[in-house]
Structures are given as structure tokens and as C-alpha cells.
Design a protein around this motif. Structure first.
Motif, PDB file in Angstrom:
ATOM      1  N   ALA A 103      -7.420   3.110   3.579  1.00 11.98           N
ATOM      2  CA  ALA A 103      -7.329   3.781   4.872  1.00 11.98           C
ATOM      3  C   ALA A 103      -6.619   2.890   5.870  1.00 11.98           C
ATOM      4  O   ALA A 103      -6.711   1.660   5.817  1.00 11.98           O
ATOM      5  N   ALA A 104      -5.919   3.530   6.797  1.00 11.02           N
ATOM      6  CA  ALA A 104      -5.159   2.822   7.833  1.00 11.02           C
ATOM      7  C   ALA A 104      -4.136   1.885   7.211  1.00 11.02           C
ATOM      8  O   ALA A 104      -3.834   0.813   7.779  1.00 11.02           O
ATOM      9  N   ASP A 105      -3.627   2.250   6.035  1.00 14.30           N
ATOM     10  CA  ASP A 105      -2.593   1.481   5.328  1.00 14.30           C
ATOM     11  C   ASP A 105      -3.036   0.054   5.018  1.00 14.30           C
ATOM     12  O   ASP A 105      -2.232  -0.890   4.978  1.00 14.30           O
ATOM     13  N   THR A 106      -4.293  -0.117   4.788  1.00 12.20           N
ATOM     14  CA  THR A 106      -4.814  -1.435   4.428  1.00 12.20           C
ATOM     15  C   THR A 106      -4.484  -1.727   2.965  1.00 12.20           C
ATOM     16  O   THR A 106      -4.759  -0.906   2.079  1.00 12.20           O
ATOM     17  N   ALA A 107      -3.917  -2.887   2.711  1.00 11.10           N
ATOM     18  CA  ALA A 107      -3.551  -3.266   1.339  1.00 11.10           C
ATOM     19  C   ALA A 107      -4.809  -3.566   0.534  1.00 11.10           C
ATOM     20  O   ALA A 107      -5.717  -4.255   0.998  1.00 11.10           O
ATOM     21  N   VAL A 108      -4.819  -3.028  -0.673  1.00  7.81           N
ATOM     22  CA  VAL A 108      -5.943  -3.209  -1.585  1.00  7.81           C
ATOM     23  C   VAL A 108      -5.405  -3.761  -2.895  1.00  7.81           C
ATOM     24  O   VAL A 108      -4.466  -3.200  -3.476  1.00  7.81           O
ATOM     25  N   SER A 109      -5.984  -4.880  -3.405  1.00  6.84           N
ATOM     26  CA  SER A 109      -5.533  -5.471  -4.672  1.00  6.84           C
ATOM     27  C   SER A 109      -6.679  -6.220  -5.335  1.00  6.84           C
ATOM     28  O   SER A 109      -7.586  -6.724  -4.643  1.00  6.84           O
ATOM     29  N   GLY A 110      -6.640  -6.274  -6.668  1.00  9.33           N
ATOM     30  CA  GLY A 110      -7.711  -6.980  -7.380  1.00  9.33           C
ATOM     31  C   GLY A 110      -7.447  -7.042  -8.866  1.00  9.33           C
ATOM     32  O   GLY A 110      -6.411  -6.584  -9.360  1.00  9.33           O
ATOM     33  N   SER A 111      -8.442  -7.583  -9.575  1.00 14.96           N
ATOM     34  CA  SER A 111      -8.334  -7.794 -11.024  1.00 14.96           C
ATOM     35  C   SER A 111      -9.588  -7.294 -11.710  1.00 14.96           C
ATOM     36  O   SER A 111     -10.666  -7.206 -11.085  1.00 14.96           O
ATOM     37  N   THR A 112      -9.432  -6.982 -13.016  1.00 16.98           N
ATOM     38  CA  THR A 112     -10.557  -6.501 -13.819  1.00 16.98           C
ATOM     39  C   THR A 112     -10.648  -7.348 -15.094  1.00 16.98           C
ATOM     40  O   THR A 112      -9.636  -7.832 -15.616  1.00 16.98           O
ATOM     41  N   TRP A 113     -11.906  -7.428 -15.627  1.00 19.33           N
ATOM     42  CA  TRP A 113     -12.113  -8.167 -16.869  1.00 19.33           C
ATOM     43  C   TRP A 113     -13.219  -7.480 -17.695  1.00 19.33           C
ATOM     44  O   TRP A 113     -14.066  -6.764 -17.155  1.00 19.33           O
ATOM     45  N   ALA A 128      -8.533   2.483 -18.244  1.00 21.20           N
ATOM     46  CA  ALA A 128      -7.960   3.289 -17.160  1.00 21.20           C
ATOM     47  C   ALA A 128      -9.042   3.739 -16.194  1.00 21.20           C
ATOM     48  O   ALA A 128      -8.862   3.746 -14.964  1.00 21.20           O
ATOM     49  N   GLN A 129     -10.196   4.116 -16.752  1.00 22.26           N
ATOM     50  CA  GLN A 129     -11.291   4.550 -15.883  1.00 22.26           C
ATOM     51  C   GLN A 129     -11.818   3.383 -15.037  1.00 22.26           C
ATOM     52  O   GLN A 129     -12.082   3.554 -13.843  1.00 22.26           O
ATOM     53  N   TRP A 130     -11.967   2.234 -15.647  1.00 22.37           N
ATOM     54  CA  TRP A 130     -12.455   1.092 -14.889  1.00 22.37           C
ATOM     55  C   TRP A 130     -11.454   0.653 -13.825  1.00 22.37           C
ATOM     56  O   TRP A 130     -11.848   0.245 -12.732  1.00 22.37           O
ATOM     57  N   LYS A 131     -10.211   0.723 -14.132  1.00 24.74           N
ATOM     58  CA  LYS A 131      -9.194   0.411 -13.120  1.00 24.74           C
ATOM     59  C   LYS A 131      -9.296   1.385 -11.948  1.00 24.74           C
ATOM     60  O   LYS A 131      -9.206   0.975 -10.774  1.00 24.74           O
ATOM     61  N   ALA A 132      -9.472   2.689 -12.245  1.00 20.04           N
ATOM     62  CA  ALA A 132      -9.565   3.692 -11.187  1.00 20.04           C
ATOM     63  C   ALA A 132     -10.793   3.467 -10.332  1.00 20.04           C
ATOM     64  O   ALA A 132     -10.761   3.611  -9.096  1.00 20.04           O
ATOM     65  N   ILE A 133     -11.909   3.072 -10.997  1.00 22.45           N
ATOM     66  CA  ILE A 133     -13.123   2.808 -10.241  1.00 22.45           C
ATOM     67  C   ILE A 133     -12.918   1.605  -9.328  1.00 22.45           C
ATOM     68  O   ILE A 133     -13.352   1.596  -8.161  1.00 22.45           O
ATOM     69  N   THR A 134     -12.229   0.572  -9.836  1.00 26.91           N
ATOM     70  CA  THR A 134     -11.985  -0.631  -9.044  1.00 26.91           C
ATOM     71  C   THR A 134     -11.126  -0.322  -7.819  1.00 26.91           C
ATOM     72  O   THR A 134     -11.437  -0.749  -6.694  1.00 26.91           O
ATOM     73  N   LEU A 135     -10.036   0.419  -8.024  1.00 24.51           N
ATOM     74  CA  LEU A 135      -9.171   0.773  -6.894  1.00 24.51           C
ATOM     75  C   LEU A 135      -9.908   1.656  -5.889  1.00 24.51           C
ATOM     76  O   LEU A 135      -9.781   1.471  -4.664  1.00 24.51           O
ATOM     77  N   ARG A 136     -10.719   2.585  -6.380  1.00 18.53           N
ATOM     78  CA  ARG A 136     -11.462   3.468  -5.468  1.00 18.53           C
ATOM     79  C   ARG A 136     -12.459   2.671  -4.640  1.00 18.53           C
ATOM     80  O   ARG A 136     -12.643   2.959  -3.445  1.00 18.53           O
ATOM     81  N   ALA A 137     -13.076   1.691  -5.241  1.00 16.71           N
ATOM     82  CA  ALA A 137     -14.027   0.867  -4.488  1.00 16.71           C
ATOM     83  C   ALA A 137     -13.322   0.134  -3.363  1.00 16.71           C
ATOM     84  O   ALA A 137     -13.862   0.049  -2.236  1.00 16.71           O
ATOM     85  N   GLY A 138     -12.129  -0.395  -3.649  1.00 18.38           N
ATOM     86  CA  GLY A 138     -11.377  -1.080  -2.603  1.00 18.38           C
ATOM     87  C   GLY A 138     -10.937  -0.108  -1.498  1.00 18.38           C
ATOM     88  O   GLY A 138     -10.931  -0.455  -0.306  1.00 18.38           O
ATOM     89  N   GLN A 139     -10.564   1.107  -1.862  1.00 18.88           N
ATOM     90  CA  GLN A 139     -10.162   2.105  -0.860  1.00 18.88           C
ATOM     91  C   GLN A 139     -11.356   2.583  -0.042  1.00 18.88           C
ATOM     92  O   GLN A 139     -11.256   2.784   1.183  1.00 18.88           O
ATOM     93  N   ARG A 140     -12.481   2.784  -0.676  1.00 20.65           N
ATOM     94  CA  ARG A 140     -13.669   3.256   0.040  1.00 20.65           C
ATOM     95  C   ARG A 140     -14.106   2.267   1.110  1.00 20.65           C
ATOM     96  O   ARG A 140     -14.520   2.673   2.206  1.00 20.65           O
ATOM     97  N   VAL A 141     -14.020   1.000   0.786  1.00 22.86           N
ATOM     98  CA  VAL A 141     -14.495   0.024   1.750  1.00 22.86           C
ATOM     99  C   VAL A 141     -13.639   0.004   3.004  1.00 22.86           C
ATOM    100  O   VAL A 141     -14.097  -0.421   4.068  1.00 22.86           O
ATOM    101  N   THR A 142     -12.412   0.468   2.912  1.00 25.69           N
ATOM    102  CA  THR A 142     -11.557   0.518   4.107  1.00 25.69           C
ATOM    103  C   THR A 142     -11.871   1.717   4.996  1.00 25.69           C
ATOM    104  O   THR A 142     -11.305   1.835   6.091  1.00 25.69           O
TER     105      THR A 142
END
Length: 724
Positions: free
Chosen positions: A658-668, A708-722
Motif C-alpha cells: 500500500a502507498a507504493d511501499t516496497a516489499v521484499s524478502g526471502s523464503t527457506w 509458489a503458495q509459500w511465496k504468495a503467502i510471504t508477499l501477501r504478509a508484506g503487503q498486508r503490513v503496509t
């Protein structure tokens, strides 16, 4: 004979005999016997009426000689004023004149004999008063012979000759009629101008004007005739001027009414054309006359200059009535169209099925070939349906003033369909509030089987619009595209479901735009124009800033239900044993909170299977980046520090919140082996501004999310927090 002092009119007296055997000559000589009716003019009769038994005797006239030839009584002579005589001063069929133009009705001198000496002063006739208003035109009543009139046999040739001489100035047709035999003296009131000297009734010609009471009708002098001609010419000019003014007024009214009718006709044709362009349905058209109705103008009626009536025509009134009728029909059509939108809250039938060219809902014709299926025509406006994730009621959701709903099915399919609900609210502010709550419903989605897979911002469709993609994870997945839009006071909810693949947001928006174009404009909201769709974060859920149940997919299709705890600040997160720090006591944060989501109702799931989400908030983005970098380094090198751990790098997650906030991360994927057991962890670390999100899931070797599902969950978590 009237009694003295009585108000009854005085009866005429017979002539007083002066000699028993022979009439007296001279100016006062009597030419007729006492039993014969008097042929005197009205003035002579008045003079006789004014005489009474007590009147003094006439002076001795030196010219009183024996008469051998009957001489008519003296005709009255009216004095001529300095100004011209008015038209009604004694001439029949004359125009009326101003009251100030009337002159005294004193008797005129006789003009019969040049040698006649002037008459002595007459004390019996006071000057008649000048009239104060125009005389009233009346027709004389039909003549009825007096029962006291003498029979024709009593009239002598001398009387007939004198009578003809007395009335010769007024030519009349003289029909004969029987008269009653004489039984007494003739009353004075029976001797009107319609009676000859012999008592024979004469047909009277109605006069257009009446003279003042007591004024005799005598021929005018040359000067009076000129004045009469001028008065008549002036009256004719005034009548012509009034007629021209009335005609100009009528023409102006006709032009104004014709313009109004033309305007109403143009509006009706525009409405009809718009209805025809919209396709199906019966167009609403107002019956507007192409031409104003003809009206008959009454012929001009001659009148005096003082009483010329204002001429009017019926044409302006008829044209105005036609224009008003056209406007009423247009308003009725508008009310009928608005009634199509009436109803109760979403999903409650309130109005019967109907079809209209002004249908506010999506039709099969609007859908065309969207989804590569064949859509079946539907005309319902109150179908008992609700879009997925958008219940009819909700916490804080205002009730609409009216609602319309429809389901458009696909031929041969029970799954593929388009469901639309249009709720109209009392005002735009209420509609805006409802629109925001609808977005929250779509961003949370309380449906246990739904997984939110994406969202798009839609522009150019309405005042506000957003699309959300969902997957209902039953035994066979069904793909839904929700489109929520607000146009003025109306909120449109569209759910297009297909069994093959999700329809992209732009295609759905284009279809909905066809329906919105029929209920927009002015205070009804923005009309569709240059529709576009861009990917964005799904609407914020409840609670905002956290993953919701619909953000996580089912592991087993058709089975399982996600549940979540409310966020809490007392962290209980052990981690995967590879983080290298105590996750429950991270230093430098301004706040830290945790939420746990657990899967239930799936027998295949490991005990306590779920996802932990921890959010660390810092005062600066650099502090957040520092924690993220430390965690990433420790997890990636965990196998070097712990011989029992195996770490596999997963896909990286990167996007925009949200508000064009950059979201990035890693999964393992971290696997911890012991002598007796093997434990598998899914781990993710993502940074979004000043926040760091740590995710931990506990799958098993045979029950796990896909990469793919875990990646989507990770990106959604970063977007939700914004979004908080």
C-alpha cells in the motif's frame, strides 16, 4: 289619472277643447279631435304630459286664427354647442360617446314654418341631466296595442295625413294588425314610436344605441353630421388598432408555445433514441405532438371604442397544454425507470421480473463471449443471490434504500454464472461508507473455502472501483472475479464465476461498464470512459495489517478450514532454531506483535498445523533493514553452524504494498533431524518500510505448501503490513 303626490306615472290628458265646433288655428291650434290618438312626437307628448289641470292658461296669441290647414306641432330645436355634436346626441345607429359630450335635451324650435314666431319660454321642461356613463344598448320590446286605442274607423283622413307627417322622418315598414275596439282614452305610454296616428302597430327596428331619457330622436344638422362622421371614423380606427394588438399578442403566444412544444419533442426523441441504442427492451417514449393543434380564431366583433373587448384565441392554451402533457409523460417514464432499481437489501426479492432498454443490471448481451462460454438471457431484477464474500448484511453496513439483483447463467453449467447486486443509498456519503465496508468484506472474506489470489485497481469505470480475484477450493476449483464499484449513490457488486480460469479484471470491468452507462451522469455518478485495470494489493482485511484466513490456501481440496487468533503482543515464537537470536526479545523495536493462523477440519494435516506471523516495528527503515539482513544471514548459514539442520533456499518475494511501499524478502525450507524424528519448517523474512515480518509454518514431509503458495503467502504478509 295619478293621485297627487303619487309615484305612479301621470296619464296623458286629452286635448282641451277651445270651441265646440271648430278647432283653433295658430301655433296652438288643434288638428285632431279629442277622441283620436295624438300623432305628436315624443317631445310633444312630453310637453302635453307636463301640463296639468292646474297649469295656467296659454297666453293669448295674436296670431290665433281659425285654422283651415292642419299644422303639425312644433318640433323641438336643440341648441348646438360650440363643439361638435356627439354620435349619440339624437342619431340612431351611432357610436357611443363620452358622457361629457352629451348636451341638454331641451326642446328645439320648430323648423316647419319660416314665419313661426319664437315660442314663449317653456317652464315645464327643466334641462335634462347629463348622463354620467355610456348608455346601455337595449332592444325595444315588441309593441302591444293598447286596449284603449281607438279603432281605425275613428280616424279621419286628416288624422292619417297628420300622423304620416309626424313620423315621416323615420321610415318604417308598417304591417297592419287588428286592434282592440276603443273602450276609453289611450294611455300615454301606449303611444310609442311604433304606433301610427290610427293606432296601427309599426314594426320597430332595434336601435344599436339608446338616447338619454327624454331626448327626442331628430335629424342632425350639417355640423352634427360631420361630428358624427368623425366619431364613427375614430371608433373604427380604435377598433382596428385593438384588433391588430390582439392579433400580435396571439401570434407571439403561438410562437412561444411552438418553441416549448418543439423543445419537449426533442427531449422525447432523444430519450427514444437512447433507448433504441441500448438494445433490448421496450423503449420509453413520450407522445409529443409534432405540430401544435390548430385552433379556430373567433371572428372580430364590432364594438364601441369605449367598450372594445380584448380578443383572445384558444391556440396558445392548447399548445401549452400539449407541452405540459409531454413533460408529464417524460417524468412518468423517468419514475418508471427508477422503479426498476427499487427493492430491499441484497438478496431479497422485492419487484417482479422485467426487462427494459434502460436495465441497470448486466445482461447476456453485455457479456457477449466473455469467458468463452454461452450466456443465457435473464431479465430478473430481484433474484435471491449474493456475490461470493459479500453478504447482504454486515457489521456497520448501512441498509440500502432499494436493491436490484440478477443472476445470468451459462448454458449447460450450474457453476458458471454472473451475479450482480446494485444497492442504492439515500445519499452519496452513505454509498461511500457502504463501498468501503464492501471492500473490507472482500478483503477479509469469511468463506472458509476461499483463497484470495490477487486484486486490481480499476479506473475509468465509475467514481470508485476495485476488483478481487478469488478461488473457491472445493473438489473442483471455481474461479471468481469480484468487481466492486460506486457510481453516485449506487454500489454495484459483481461476481463472475467460471470453472476453467479466472476472467481478468479488465474484461469484467468492460462488461459492467455497459450496465453502468445506463445509470450514470449528473448526480448519478461518473460514466465509464477509458477503463483500465492495474495490479494492486487486495483490500485491507479485518484486522488490517495482518494476514487473514482467506490469504492462506487449503492443502487438501474441499477439506480444511482456516482460523486465526486476534493479534497479541506477548510473543511465543520458538523459531526454526536457525535464526541465531531470541525472536521473543528483539531489541531496538518500538512494537512487536504476533498472530497465529491454524488449519482445522483436515484429517491429513499434522497436529497443530498453521502459520505464525510476527511483526517487528522500528523507528527507522534502516533498523528494520538491519534486523532483516541479520535474520537472512543466520538462516542461510544455519547448516554450517548446526549439523542437524538442512536449509533449502526458496523463491524470493518482491512486490509493492500500500502507498507504493516496497516489499521484499526471502523464503527457506528448514529441516531439523534428530535420532528419532524429522521436523520441517517453512520460514520467511520480509521487509516493508520500518517493519520486519517473520513467518513460520510447520508442515510435514507429505503435507506442505508448494513453493509458489509459500511465496504468495510471504508477499501477501508484506503487503498486508503496509495497510495498517
Amino acid at each position: 289619472m295619478a293621485q297627487e303626490g303619487s309615484s305612479a306615472p301621470r296619464r296623458a290628458l286629452g286635448p282641451l277643447p277651445e270651441e265646440p265646433d271648430a278647432p283653433t288655428g295658430g301655433r296652438f291650434g288643434r288638428a285632431f279631435s279629442p277622441d283620436e290618438p295624438s300623432p305628436l312626437t315624443s317631445t310633444g307628448q312630453l310637453r302635453r304630459l307636463a301640463a296639468s289641470p292646474s297649469s295656467p292658461a296659454s297666453p293669448v296669441d295674436p296670431l290665433d286664427v281659425r285654422g283651415t290647414t292642419p299644422v303639425p306641432p312644433p318640433a323641438p330645436v336643440l341648441p348646438e354647442p360650440e363643439s361638435a355634436l356627439p354620435a349619440s346626441a339624437g342619431r340612431r345607429f351611432s357610436a357611443s360617446a363620452e358622457p361629457s359630450e352629451f348636451i341638454s335635451a331641451a326642446p328645439r324650435r320648430s323648423a316647419v314654418s319660416v314665419s313661426s314666431p319664437p315660442s314663449p319660454p317653456d317652464a315645464f321642461l327643466p334641462p335634462s341631466p347629463r348622463p354620467s356613463s355610456a348608455s346601455v344598448v337595449t332592444n325595444p320590446p315588441a309593441f302591444t296595442p293598447s286596449p284603449f286605442a281607438p279603432s281605425p274607423a275613428a280616424s279621419s283622413p286628416l288624422a292619417s295625413s297628420a300622423s304620416a307627417s309626424a313620423v315621416g322622418s323615420y321610415p318604417r315598414s308598417v304591417p297592419t294588425a287588428p286592434t282592440a275596439p276603443s273602450s276609453g282614452p289611450t294611455p300615454f305610454g301606449a303611444l310609442g314610436e311604433g304606433v301610427t296616428g290610427a293606432g296601427t302597430p309599426v314594426a320597430s327596428t332595434p336601435s344599436s344605441t339608446s338616447t338619454p331619457s327624454g331626448t327626442p330622436e331628430e335629424p342632425l344638422s350639417r355640423r352634427g353630421q360631420k361630428a358624427l362622421a368623425k366619431a364613427e371614423a375614430r371608433s373604427a380606427a380604435q377598433a382596428k388598432k385593438a384588433e391588430d394588438a390582439a392579433a400580435a399578442e396571439a401570434k407571439k403566444a403561438d410562437a412561444a408555445a411552438a418553441a416549448e412544444a418543439k423543445k419537449a419533442g426533442a427531449a422525447a426523441r432523444k430519450t427514444e433514441a437512447k433507448a433504441r441504442r441500448s438494445g433490448k427492451g421496450t423503449p420509453v417514449a413520450a407522445a409529443v405532438p409534432s405540430e401544435p393543434p390548430a385552433a379556430t380564431t373567433p371572428p372580430p366583433v364590432a364594438a364601441t371604442a369605449a367598450e372594445e373587448p380584448r380578443r383572445r384565441t384558444a391556440r396558445p392554451a392548447l399548445i401549452i397544454m400539449a407541452a405540459v402533457a409531454a413533460v408529464v409523460l417524460l417524468v412518468a417514464a423517468g419514475v418508471w425507470v427508477l422503479s426498476l432499481r427499487s427493492g430491499a437489501p441484497s438478496g431479497t426479492p422485492t419487484v417482479p421480473n422485467t426487462s427494459s432498454a434502460l436495465d441497470p443490471l448486466v445482461t447476456a448481451a453485455d457479456l457477449g463471449t466473455v469467458g468463452d462460454v454461452t450466456w443465457t438471457e435473464a431479465t430478473g431484477t430481484a433474484d435471491a443471490v449474493t456475490p461470493t464474500c459479500l453478504p447482504a448484511t454486515g457489521s456497520g453496513l448501512p441498509s440500502p434504500s432499494r436493491s436490484a439483483s440478477r443472476r445470468v447463467p451459462v448454458a449447460g453449467s450450474d457453476v458458471d454464472a454472473l451475479v450482480q447486486v446494485v444497492d442504492t443509498y439515500a445519499d452519496e456519503a452513505t454509498a461511500t461508507q457502504a463501498y468501503g465496508l464492501r471492500l473490507t468484506q472482500a478483503g477479509t472474506c469469511s468463506n472458509d473455502a476461499v483463497w484470495i489470489t490477487g486484486a486490481s485497481a480499476v479506473t475509468g469505470l465509475a467514481d470508485s472501483a476495485e476488483a478481487v480475484k478469488l478461488v473457491v477450493q472445493d473438489q473442483a476449483s471455481v474461479f471468481h472475479t469480484l468487481l466492486i464499484s460506486r457510481t453516485g449513490r449506487s454500489v454495484s457488486l459483481v461476481d463472475l464465476a467460471t470453472s476453467e480460469s479466472a476472467v481478468n479484471a479488465l474484461d469484467v470491468a468492460t462488461v459492467v461498464g455497459k450496465a453502468l452507462s445506463r445509470q450514470c451522469g449528473g448526480d448519478l455518478g461518473t460514466c465509464p470512459s477509458s477503463i483500465e485495470a492495474t495490479t494492486e494489493v487486495p483490500p485491507a482485511g479485518d484486522p488490517a495489517g495482518w494476514l487473514v484466513e482467506a490469504d492462506l490456501p487449503r492443502i487438501t481440496l474441499g477439506t480444511g478450514r482456516w482460523g486465526a487468533t486476534d493479534p497479541f503482543t506477548t510473543l511465543t515464537i520458538p523459531g526454526s532454531q536457525c535464526e541465531g537470536i531470541n525472536l521473543e526479545t528483539v531489541s531496538g523495536t518500538t512494537s512487536a506483535a504476533q498472530r497465529t493462523l491454524l488449519l482445522a477440519d483436515d484429517e491429513s494435516a499434522p497436529q497443530g498445523f498453521g502459520v505464525d506471523m510476527v511483526v517487528y516495528t522500528f523507528g527507522a527503515a534502516d533498523d528494520a533493514s538491519s534486523l532483516s539482513a541479520k535474520l537472512t544471514k543466520n538462516i542461510s548459514g544455519c547448516s554450517d553452524r548446526a549439523p542437524t539442520a538442512t536449509v533449502a533456499d526458496g523463491p524470493s518475494a518482491k512486490g509493492t504494498g500500500a502507498a507504493d511501499t516496497a516489499v521484499s524478502g526471502s523464503t527457506w525450507t528448514v529441516t531439523q533431524k534428530t535420532a528419532t524424528t524429522t521436523v520441517v519448517y517453512r520460514v520467511a523474512v520480509i521487509t516493508a518500510g520500518t517493519r520486519v515480518v517473520y513467518l513460520l509454518a510447520n508442515p510435514s514431509s507429505d503435507y506442505d505448501f508448494t513453493d509458489a503458495q509459500w511465496k504468495a503467502i510471504t508477499l501477501r504478509a508484506g503487503q498486508r503490513v503496509t495497510q495498517s
